[in-house]
Enzyme design. Sequence first.
Site, PDB file in Angstrom:
ATOM      1  CG  HIS A  93      -3.242   9.375  -0.132  1.00  0.00           C
ATOM      2  ND1 HIS A  93      -3.896  10.205   0.760  1.00  0.00           N
ATOM      3  CD2 HIS A  93      -4.025   8.278  -0.269  1.00  0.00           C
ATOM      4  CE1 HIS A  93      -5.026   9.637   1.132  1.00  0.00           C
ATOM      5  NE2 HIS A  93      -5.139   8.469   0.531  1.00  0.00           N
ATOM      6  CG  ASP A 120       0.362   0.993   5.435  1.00  0.00           C
ATOM      7  OD1 ASP A 120       0.087   1.247   4.254  1.00  0.00           O
ATOM      8  OD2 ASP A 120      -0.292   1.448   6.402  1.00  0.00           O
ATOM      9  CE  LYS A 130      -6.566   9.880  -2.979  1.00  0.00           C
ATOM     10  NZ  LYS A 130      -7.140   8.985  -1.942  1.00  0.00           N
ATOM     11  CG  ASP A 162      -2.749   6.937  -3.546  1.00  0.00           C
ATOM     12  OD1 ASP A 162      -3.831   6.346  -3.492  1.00  0.00           O
ATOM     13  OD2 ASP A 162      -1.857   6.825  -2.691  1.00  0.00           O
ATOM     14  CD  GLU A 166      -2.854   2.032  -3.182  1.00  0.00           C
ATOM     15  OE1 GLU A 166      -3.775   2.854  -3.372  1.00  0.00           O
ATOM     16  OE2 GLU A 166      -1.874   2.266  -2.436  1.00  0.00           O
ATOM     17  CD  GLU A 207      -7.375   5.484  -3.744  1.00  0.00           C
ATOM     18  OE1 GLU A 207      -8.175   6.324  -3.282  1.00  0.00           O
ATOM     19  OE2 GLU A 207      -6.624   4.783  -3.036  1.00  0.00           O
ATOM     20  CG  HIS A 263      -1.821   1.118   1.375  1.00  0.00           C
ATOM     21  ND1 HIS A 263      -1.744   2.009   2.429  1.00  0.00           N
ATOM     22  CD2 HIS A 263      -2.860   1.536   0.614  1.00  0.00           C
ATOM     23  CE1 HIS A 263      -2.696   2.914   2.305  1.00  0.00           C
ATOM     24  NE2 HIS A 263      -3.386   2.648   1.219  1.00  0.00           N
ATOM     25  NE  ARG A 264      -1.736   5.742   0.950  1.00  0.00           N
ATOM     26  CZ  ARG A 264      -2.281   6.458   1.933  1.00  0.00           C
ATOM     27  NH1 ARG A 264      -1.523   7.249   2.665  1.00  0.00           N
ATOM     28  NH2 ARG A 264      -3.574   6.397   2.183  1.00  0.00           N
TER      29      ARG A 264
END
Length: 248
Positions: free
Chosen positions: A50, A230, A112, A37, A35, A110, A8-9
């Site tokens: 993000h 994370d 945003k 953003d 992943e 993702e 995640h990120r």
Amino acid sequence: MITEIIAHRGASKIAPENTMFAFELAYMLGAEGIETDVQLTKDNIPVLIHDESLRRTTNGKGYVKDYTYKELQSFDAGSWFSSDFCSARIITLEDFLVWIKPKNLTINLELKNNKIDYINLESIVYRMLKEHCLEKRTTISTFNPTSVKRLKRYQNEIGVALLTSRQNPNLVEYAKSLGANALHIKYRLVNRSLITEAHANTMAVRVYTVNRYRQMINCFHEACDGIFTDVPYKAITLRKVFQYKRQL
């Protein structure tokens, strides 16, 4: 089935989120997907960050949309996390795709665009994926249902996921009606009936943001297709233990 471990990120517990440091570490530590953003700059360049505001993760002020990419490069995107990362900068989607293409990693982007509905963000991102021949490895997600509808035209070429944290007894049906072929749900929505219904409709279910061991075990047990975490290195270790115990 084996639940995919998606960083995640990037490995965002040990490096500043959405930077090359975080992505490189996630890859080195065994993550199976990344992943990140996507937003647009003032000059319509997709960049990975993000927040709509620069304040939390850079030394800049104001909104991403109000700067050109060249202007954004003057900001430090790592020192907020640790002085060890003072050289980190906001990177472009293009740079990320070039980096990830030769690696055996899936891609989760993702958009945003829930607060700022960037014009043509969907088509810009899709076109870039196609240029790099990465459509089959990519899922694009968004909380914005109108954006999901705009992505529907690409659903036979890429994953299109509705992101949601809201309870909805007809969630699978609703997501399908928008044009999604995947669901990305907050952990508290995880339940067997939802996952069974989604799988019966050939819809993948991935869960965010799963950092606690008990949550990870539950996602593995319920056969979630993937978790966003994370701490991908911890999730990989725990999944091995889970699989071993199931074989006993």
